[in-house]
Design an enzyme around this catalytic site. Structure first.
Site, PDB file in Angstrom:
ATOM      1  N   THR A   1       0.818  -1.216   0.000  1.00 18.50           N
ATOM      2  CA  THR A   1       0.000   0.000   0.000  1.00 18.50           C
ATOM      3  C   THR A   1       0.849   1.262   0.000  1.00 18.50           C
ATOM      4  O   THR A   1       1.919   1.298   0.620  1.00 18.50           O
ATOM      5  CB  THR A   1      -0.920   0.018   1.234  1.00 18.50           C
TER       6      THR A   1
ATOM      7  N   TYR B   1      -2.441  -0.450  10.076  1.00 19.68           N
ATOM      8  CA  TYR B   1      -2.624  -1.139   8.789  1.00 19.68           C
ATOM      9  C   TYR B   1      -1.372  -0.969   7.935  1.00 19.68           C
ATOM     10  O   TYR B   1      -0.800  -1.946   7.436  1.00 19.68           O
ATOM     11  CB  TYR B   1      -3.850  -0.573   8.066  1.00 19.68           C
TER      12      TYR B   1
END
Length: 324
Positions: A117, A141
């Protein structure tokens, strides 16, 4: 050519399954269906419902499958949830994934594409981030994804492993044949939530913060159509299978849109106003993140096919209407 995919019942994983099958690959999917939807898995793919850290089952699948490459999509993706439950995100996105990859590597499945990401960059101080910029994750995350990146990189230094790490920016839109799209009860994706307003699943869109240091006060993001992202995976798979060396690539278009600009694009497409209100900022959100995506484009002479925000939104609306 045979590909093993974790998380193939998810939004991006299922798109990649379709594209690989369309290109003549054989696909086997491992998915626990905790967040995935088995209806998204193409009929031609084999689906094994199990957790990625179930050593006995995973090892059996790998030995039987004789795969050329593994793509690892499985994981939890909600930034807001990760802030509340950091241990859960470390467990699923790092510990379980590390165990799974170790099973792969032990059984000579040593070519891996990892879906990472752009949020590992945190809140960049420059307009566009490139692959060499410092990682500075703002939420658990992003931290969990970065930890797995580092695990793969370190492992490759000691053993015969080749990898492509793909750092996704904001993935949106749906397959033009409407075979796959985003299904989620708790989506935090801006375009998904706006589509839910369009079809009447939500009464209004909440914009999280309008006091950021951006032109209109709302966060700025780089949106990439999911089919272009799937194409990036297909190209990366062929590259690794033919003995390409390990690389990291940003996956974005290199253009940013603010939340308000996305809302305005919806208004233009629909010819009516999307109902929205301003809410508080979300923990772990950065103000602006745009890809310097030149590396992948130059490396493979790649041109995106769907670099059009209105097309991205239109396919997302079409999908939302289909699953309404």
């Amino acid at each position: 050519m045979k590909i093993l995919i974790t998380g193939g019942a998810g939004y991006i994983g299922s798109h990649v399954c379709n594209m690989l099958l369309d290109s003549g690959f054989e696909v086997t999917v491992i998915d626990s269906l905790i967040t995935g939807n088995k209806n998204l898995v193409p009929k031609k793919a084999e689906l094994i419902v199990t957790d990625i850290d179930d050593e006995k089952i995973v090892e059996k699948v790998i030995l039987k499958g004789k795969f050329n490459l593994v793509m690892h999509f499985a994981g939890l993706i909600r930034v807001d949830e990760s802030v509340k439950e950091p241990q859960k995100y470390n467990e699923y996105n790092f510990e379980k994934a590390k165990k799974f990859l170790n099973i792969c590597f032990k059984n000579k499945l040593n070519k891996v594409i990892f879906s990472s990401t752009a949020s590992i960059y945190g809140d960049p101080q420059k307009e566009k981030v490139d692959e060499n910029d410092l990682a500075n994750p703002l939420n658990p995350y992003a931290t969990s994804k970065l930890k797995l990146e580092n695990f793969i990189i370190e492992k490759s230094k000691k053993t015969n492993i080749n990898y492509v790490i793909l750092r996704y920016f904001n993935v949106a839109g749906a397959d033009e044949k409407l075979r796959s799209g985003l299904i989620s009860k708790f989506s935090t994706h801006l375009i998904k939530r706006a589509c839910e307003v369009v079809v009447g699943k939500r009464s209004k869109l909440v914009i999280n913060g309008n006091d950021y240091d951006t032109a209109d006060g709302t966060p700025v993001r780089d949106f990439i159509h999911v089919t272009d992202l799937a194409d990036i995976h297909l190209i990366s798979a062929k590259y690794l299978i033919h003995n390409g060396k390990s690389e990291i690539f940003n996956c974005g278009y290199g253009k940013g849109y603010s939340v308000k600009e996305i809302v305005e694009s919806f208004n233009q497409i629909l010819d009516k106003k999307i109902n929205f209100e301003i809410g508080p900022r979300r923990d772990g959100d950065s103000k602006m993140i745009i890809a310097d995506s030149q590396k992948f484009k130059k490396y493979f002479s790649w041109k995106p096919k769907f670099n059009d925000i209105k097309y991205i939104i239109k396919t997302a609306i079409d999908w939302e209407k289909k699953i309404k």
